[in-house]
Design an enzyme around this catalytic site. Structure first.
Site, PDB file in Angstrom:
ATOM      1  N   ARG A  15       8.224  13.997  30.927  1.00  0.00           N
ATOM      2  CA  ARG A  15       7.174  14.998  31.157  1.00  0.00           C
ATOM      3  C   ARG A  15       6.471  15.367  29.847  1.00  0.00           C
ATOM      4  O   ARG A  15       5.330  14.979  29.612  1.00  0.00           O
ATOM      5  CB  ARG A  15       7.772  16.245  31.832  1.00  0.00           C
ATOM      6  N   ASP A  16       7.160  16.068  28.972  1.00  0.00           N
ATOM      7  CA  ASP A  16       6.485  16.548  27.759  1.00  0.00           C
ATOM      8  C   ASP A  16       6.057  15.376  26.883  1.00  0.00           C
ATOM      9  O   ASP A  16       5.030  15.424  26.206  1.00  0.00           O
ATOM     10  CB  ASP A  16       7.402  17.492  26.977  1.00  0.00           C
ATOM     11  N   HIS A 208      13.422  24.682  22.664  1.00  0.00           N
ATOM     12  CA  HIS A 208      12.471  23.569  22.816  1.00  0.00           C
ATOM     13  C   HIS A 208      11.631  23.518  21.546  1.00  0.00           C
ATOM     14  O   HIS A 208      10.866  24.443  21.274  1.00  0.00           O
ATOM     15  CB  HIS A 208      11.609  23.859  24.052  1.00  0.00           C
ATOM     16  N   HIS A 210       9.097  21.328  18.790  1.00  0.00           N
ATOM     17  CA  HIS A 210       8.252  20.190  18.404  1.00  0.00           C
ATOM     18  C   HIS A 210       8.368  20.014  16.900  1.00  0.00           C
ATOM     19  O   HIS A 210       8.496  20.986  16.152  1.00  0.00           O
ATOM     20  CB  HIS A 210       6.803  20.436  18.829  1.00  0.00           C
ATOM     21  N   CYS A 241       1.410  18.492  23.243  1.00  0.00           N
ATOM     22  CA  CYS A 241       0.732  19.261  24.271  1.00  0.00           C
ATOM     23  C   CYS A 241      -0.760  19.059  24.080  1.00  0.00           C
ATOM     24  O   CYS A 241      -1.286  19.352  23.016  1.00  0.00           O
ATOM     25  CB  CYS A 241       1.084  20.740  24.152  1.00  0.00           C
ATOM     26  N   ASN A 250       8.212  16.207  20.571  1.00  0.00           N
ATOM     27  CA  ASN A 250       9.465  16.958  20.615  1.00  0.00           C
ATOM     28  C   ASN A 250      10.436  16.383  19.592  1.00  0.00           C
ATOM     29  O   ASN A 250      10.294  15.245  19.162  1.00  0.00           O
ATOM     30  CB  ASN A 250      10.134  16.783  21.990  1.00  0.00           C
TER      31      ASN A 250
HETATM   32 ZN    ZN Z   1       6.696  21.018  24.538  1.00  0.00          ZN
END
Ligand code: ZN
Length: 304
Positions: A15-16, A208, A210, A241, A250
């Site tokens: 996803r990310d 979470h 980055h 993002c 990430n």
């Molecule tokens: Zn993220």
């Protein structure tokens, strides 16, 4: 002194990671990535998001992908959603066991990222958790831009704590603190994780990060030290993002596994299999991925 000798890793690459790739990855490759993630030890995987396909065309195949996933009682597939419509789509699939909701600390970021003010995003996240609970699925809330906003700058710790407390009232399975734009540093992480854990009672805290400014791994270690239960990571360090200027990937799954396991923190992930999957992913994406451990010689070296 470490407060945790075990850390759960949520694989968020599908996803990310893929959301921020310019290329649209074939659905079959996404399913293969998820299959490999299960192989190297992932038991919670953020597989896609149920958002407007015009805004995030990379994830427009959410339902199709989810239908291809292996049925495993021991694996939880997470779908990211931003509103009731997304929650209904995710819950209509049989395979999504957990909804991930996202609220944001700033109005400017919220309007650009999801068309909601900070307060609206928190209310929507709480509604999403309630919908998940009613459907017998899990629900969790991520506080995005907790460590800084690309538009409004510093975010007050008191604001994050207040949002975490309110989010906890929805009874999610966990609260996550997300450094959406990679500005956080370890001292900030230690303080925030410690204070938020106090504020949300016994709820687990996930983090979470980055790696935009190179502090990602140090931040993970700081979070472990303060008792964060779970960390998000993306195979190969994919990610970012599209609505956050200059965002990088990430923290990389293989880099996190290497650091934690050598530091005495069990992850349940198999490092050689993770590296092998990262090699496959690099070939599938046709580029060198930013993770470091998968590009370095194996350590300890094989004696054979
Ligand atoms: Zn993220």
């Amino acid at each position: 002194m470490l407060k945790n000798l075990r850390m759960e890793i949520v694989e968020v690459g599908p996803r990310d990671g893929l959301q921020n790739e310019a290329a649209i990855v074939p659905t079959a490759d996404k399913a293969e990535l998820i299959r490999r993630a299960i192989g190297y030890g992932a038991r919670r995987i953020e597989v896609t998001s149920f958002v407007n396909p015009r805004k995030v065309p990379q994830l427009a195949d959410a339902e199709e992908l989810v239908a291809m996933l292996p049925e495993r009682d021991d694996v939880t597939y997470i779908g990211l959603v931003l509103n009731r419509r997304g929650a209904e789509r995710a819950l209509a699939t049989g395979q999504i066991g957990e909804l991930g909701a996202v609220c944001v600390t700033s109005d400017t970021f919220g309007m650009r990222n999801q068309g909601q003010t900070s307060a609206e995003s928190l209310a929507a996240a709480m509604e999403i958790v309630a919908l998940a609970s009613e459907a017998g699925r899990g629900g969790q809330i991520t506080i995005a831009t907790a460590f800084g906003c690309p538009f409004e700058g510093e975010v007050a710790l008191a604001r994050v704590i207040e949002m975490a407390k309110r989010a906890a009232d929805a009874n999610p399975r966990e609260i996550a603190l997300a450094d959406t734009i990679g500005v956080g540093v370890p001292a900030q992480v230690s303080e925030m994780v410690g204070r938020v854990r106090e504020a949300v009672g016994g709820l687990p805290v996930r983090v979470h990060f980055h790696n935009t400014r190179g502090s990602g791994l140090a931040n993970v270690w700081a979070a472990v030290g303060e008792g964060a239960a779970t960390v998000d990571a993306s195979l190969g360090g994919l990610g970012g993002c599209p609505f956050a200027p200059g965002a990088a990937g990430n923290v990389a799954t293989e880099d996190v596994v290497y650091m934690l396991e050598r530091g005495g923190v069990a992850t349940g992930f198999d490092l050689p299999e993770t590296v092998e999957a990262a090699d496959w992913l690099g070939r599938a994406m046709d580029r060198t991925l930013p993770a470091m451990v998968s590009r370095a010689p194996a350590f300890p070296p094989s004696l054979s």
